[in-house]
Design a protein around this motif. Structure first.
Motif, mmCIF file in Angstrom:
data_model
loop_
_atom_site.group_PDB
_atom_site.id
_atom_site.type_symbol
_atom_site.label_atom_id
_atom_site.label_comp_id
_atom_site.label_asym_id
_atom_site.label_seq_id
_atom_site.Cartn_x
_atom_site.Cartn_y
_atom_site.Cartn_z
ATOM 1 N N TYR A 1 0.732 -1.402 0.118
ATOM 2 C CA TYR A 1 0.085 0.083 0.109
ATOM 3 C C TYR A 1 0.885 1.224 0.031
ATOM 4 O O TYR A 1 0.510 2.180 -0.672
ATOM 5 C CB TYR A 1 -0.989 -0.099 1.169
ATOM 6 N N MET B 1 0.996 4.195 -3.068
ATOM 7 C CA MET B 1 0.523 5.366 -2.735
ATOM 8 C C MET B 1 1.485 6.569 -3.609
ATOM 9 O O MET B 1 0.895 7.495 -3.863
ATOM 10 C CB MET B 1 0.512 5.696 -1.354
ATOM 11 N N SER C 1 -2.688 6.241 5.807
ATOM 12 C CA SER C 1 -3.081 7.268 4.852
ATOM 13 C C SER C 1 -2.874 8.709 5.526
ATOM 14 O O SER C 1 -2.533 9.657 4.612
ATOM 15 C CB SER C 1 -4.530 6.872 4.902
ATOM 16 N N HIS D 1 -5.449 11.826 -4.517
ATOM 17 C CA HIS D 1 -4.932 10.768 -3.482
ATOM 18 C C HIS D 1 -6.371 10.271 -3.110
ATOM 19 O O HIS D 1 -5.927 8.940 -2.715
ATOM 20 C CB HIS D 1 -4.737 11.978 -2.380
ATOM 21 N N SER E 1 -5.954 6.078 -3.081
ATOM 22 C CA SER E 1 -6.151 5.610 -1.736
ATOM 23 C C SER E 1 -7.443 4.476 -1.685
ATOM 24 O O SER E 1 -6.929 3.180 -1.067
ATOM 25 C CB SER E 1 -6.183 6.475 -0.585
#
Length: 175
Positions: free
Chosen positions: A22, A26, A68, A120, A124
């Motif tokens: 992840y 990103m 995040s 974003h 995400s």
């Protein structure tokens, strides 16, 4: 080893690889140095705040929420760095890599390029769902949405947007 450290490590083990993927995904254009920073910052913050975790079963969504938020924080910091004078910290980009850490897979490059064109929240959402295997409900909580239908709509739009980006670049064989 302290009890808290052992507790955190045991909770982290099952989600470690998903969290790392992840963090890597990103960042636009596969910027792995920033991805490693994000991953490490997430681990440190998680370790420091593990006592605030009320339910072990919520660890995965809790640690991905930290990731995040750290990502957004890093972007804010990078935005302001553009207006500050460059110092010695920026000169390390000229240091050559000792080893090649990541394979250059063509499909991966195409996908990372397409992901880099998403904002974003879109990036995400798709990564939380597809890479980290979060449920719609979990993504709703992580992204602070009001309804699951908002997340479902976003995922649908993002898939279509990715498909169009990839097709526009003539990469039909990856789909």
């Amino acid at each position: 080893m302290s009890r808290e450290k052992e507790y955190f490590i045991e909770l982290l083990k099952p989600v470690y690889n998903d969290l790392l993927r992840y963090c890597k995904a990103m960042f636009k254009n596969g910027n792995y140095d920033d991805a490693e920073d994000l991953f490490q910052n997430t681990i440190v913050k998680g370790y420091q705040k593990v006592e605030t975790l009320a339910d072990d079963s919520k660890f995965k969504s809790w640690i991905f929420t930290i990731a995040s938020r750290e990502f957004v924080s890093m972007h804010r910091n990078n935005f302001w760095k553009r207006f500050l004078p460059l110092g010695e910290a920026h000169e390390d980009k000229f240091v050559t890599e000792i080893y090649d850490r990541y394979e250059n897979d063509y499909d991966k490059t195409v996908l990372l390029n397409a992901l880099s064109k998403l904002n974003h929240k879109e990036r995400s959402a798709i990564l939380l769902f597809e890479v980290a295997n979060f449920s719609i409900r979990d993504i709703k909580e992580i992204q602070g949405e009001h309804s699951e239908s908002a997340v479902k709509s976003r995922l649908s739009r993002v898939r279509e947007k990715l498909r169009k980006i990839i097709l526009e670049n003539g990469e039909k064989n990856i789909l």
